[in-house]
Design a protein around this motif. Structure first.
Motif, PDB file in Angstrom:
ATOM      1  N   THR A 123       1.241  -1.555   0.114  1.00 35.37           N
ATOM      2  CA  THR A 123       0.018  -0.540   0.233  1.00 35.37           C
ATOM      3  C   THR A 123       0.962   1.217  -0.197  1.00 35.37           C
ATOM      4  OG1 THR A 123      -0.357  -0.193   2.626  1.00 35.37           O
ATOM      5  CG2 THR A 123      -2.071  -1.186   1.153  1.00 35.37           C
ATOM      6  N   ASN A 168      -1.290   5.202   2.285  1.00 37.08           N
ATOM      7  CA  ASN A 168      -2.556   4.376   3.458  1.00 37.08           C
ATOM      8  C   ASN A 168      -3.483   4.071   1.545  1.00 37.08           C
ATOM      9  OD1 ASN A 168      -2.171   3.062   5.465  1.00 37.08           O
ATOM     10  ND2 ASN A 168      -2.323   4.652   6.672  1.00 37.08           N
ATOM     11  N   LYS A 169      -4.431   4.881   0.569  1.00 29.79           N
ATOM     12  CA  LYS A 169      -4.466   5.122   0.052  1.00 29.79           C
ATOM     13  C   LYS A 169      -5.002   4.190  -1.364  1.00 29.79           C
ATOM     14  CE  LYS A 169      -7.913   8.363  -1.302  1.00 29.79           C
ATOM     15  NZ  LYS A 169      -9.098   8.063  -1.483  1.00 29.79           N
ATOM     16  N   TYR A 170      -3.519   3.570  -2.024  1.00 31.46           N
ATOM     17  CA  TYR A 170      -3.518   3.211  -2.873  1.00 31.46           C
ATOM     18  C   TYR A 170      -2.682   2.269  -2.512  1.00 31.46           C
ATOM     19  CZ  TYR A 170      -4.226   7.606  -5.076  1.00 31.46           C
ATOM     20  OH  TYR A 170      -4.837   8.842  -4.513  1.00 31.46           O
ATOM     21  N   TYR A 204      -8.527   3.056  -2.523  1.00 31.83           N
ATOM     22  CA  TYR A 204      -9.507   2.225  -1.476  1.00 31.83           C
ATOM     23  C   TYR A 204     -10.144   4.121  -1.160  1.00 31.83           C
ATOM     24  CZ  TYR A 204      -6.330  -1.640  -0.312  1.00 31.83           C
ATOM     25  OH  TYR A 204      -6.159  -2.673  -0.249  1.00 31.83           O
ATOM     26  N   THR A 241     -11.301   5.544   1.659  1.00 34.53           N
ATOM     27  CA  THR A 241     -10.702   6.185   2.450  1.00 34.53           C
ATOM     28  C   THR A 241      -9.235   5.108   2.987  1.00 34.53           C
ATOM     29  OG1 THR A 241     -11.602   4.445   3.949  1.00 34.53           O
ATOM     30  CG2 THR A 241     -12.903   6.940   3.159  1.00 34.53           C
ATOM     31  N   ALA A 242      -8.515   6.535   3.799  1.00 33.65           N
ATOM     32  CA  ALA A 242      -7.497   5.506   4.855  1.00 33.65           C
ATOM     33  C   ALA A 242      -7.564   4.494   5.427  1.00 33.65           C
ATOM     34  CB  ALA A 242      -6.648   6.871   5.308  1.00 33.65           C
TER      35      ALA A 242
END
Length: 186
Positions: free
Chosen positions: A46, A49-51, A80, A82-83
């Motif tokens: 990741t 914290n988003k992709y 994603y 959200t985080a």
């Protein structure tokens, strides 16, 4: 010997990774692939914290009316909503690309009496490439343990097909994936 070496390497990597700060790497296995009596292994990295970028390998065989054996790699790109945080269900969507090697043997008689014909007489071995889209949810109930569901739908194109009966070789197929994974995040 090879299995022992791989197990030792995995344990050392786990110890090393757990001693560091959270790196955004998770290892998962699709539990539904156990029905096919084969392994399924995924590793995801990741970013911010988003992709996410996930590489998967699966192998198995089924014998439900026809013999079906497969193996292949898959690369998924995820976004994603959200985080990524513990104790939250996080939806995601993305694209995938991969290969699939298939062996299908079916000697069923075709029943042409109804609206739908039942049975296919197909015997072939084929290599293919596939791509499509996927959606799913990830849930992290504790700091390291995770669960994930994924549904993928796409298109596969056969590249090399070896047929064993006189029926014409298939050219493409609808690629459908259903995953219920559990894993560990570092």
């Amino acid at each position: 010997m090879r299995k022992t070496f791989c197990l030792i390497l995995l344990v050392l990597q786990t110890i090393y990774a757990s001693a560091q700060k959270q790196a955004g790497i998770s290892i998962k296995s699709n539990m539904l692939n156990l029905v096919a009596k084969g392994p399924s292994f995924s590793i995801e990295k990741t970013i911010a914290n988003k992709y996410g970028l996930e590489l998967s390998y699966s192998k198995g065989e089924l014998n439900w009316g026809r013999y079906y054996k497969y193996n292949g790699f898959l690369l998924r790109a995820k976004i994603y909503a959200t985080a990524i945080k513990p104790n939250e269900i996080i939806p995601f969507y993305g694209l995938y690309f991969g290969n699939l090697n298939k062996t299908i043997v079916s000697n069923a008689n075709v029943d042409n009496t109804g609206f739908f014909s039942i049975g296919r007489n197909r015997n072939f071995i084929a290599n293919s490439i596939r791509s499509g889209g996927n959606v799913g949810f990830q849930f992290i109930p504790t700091k390291r343990f995770l669960m994930e569901t994924t549904v993928g739908l796409g298109y596969g194109k056969y590249l090399n097909t070896e047929i064993f009966n006189g029926i014409s070789a298939p050219k493409s197929y609808l690629d459908f994936q259903l995953c219920l994974s559990i894993g560990y995040s570092f």
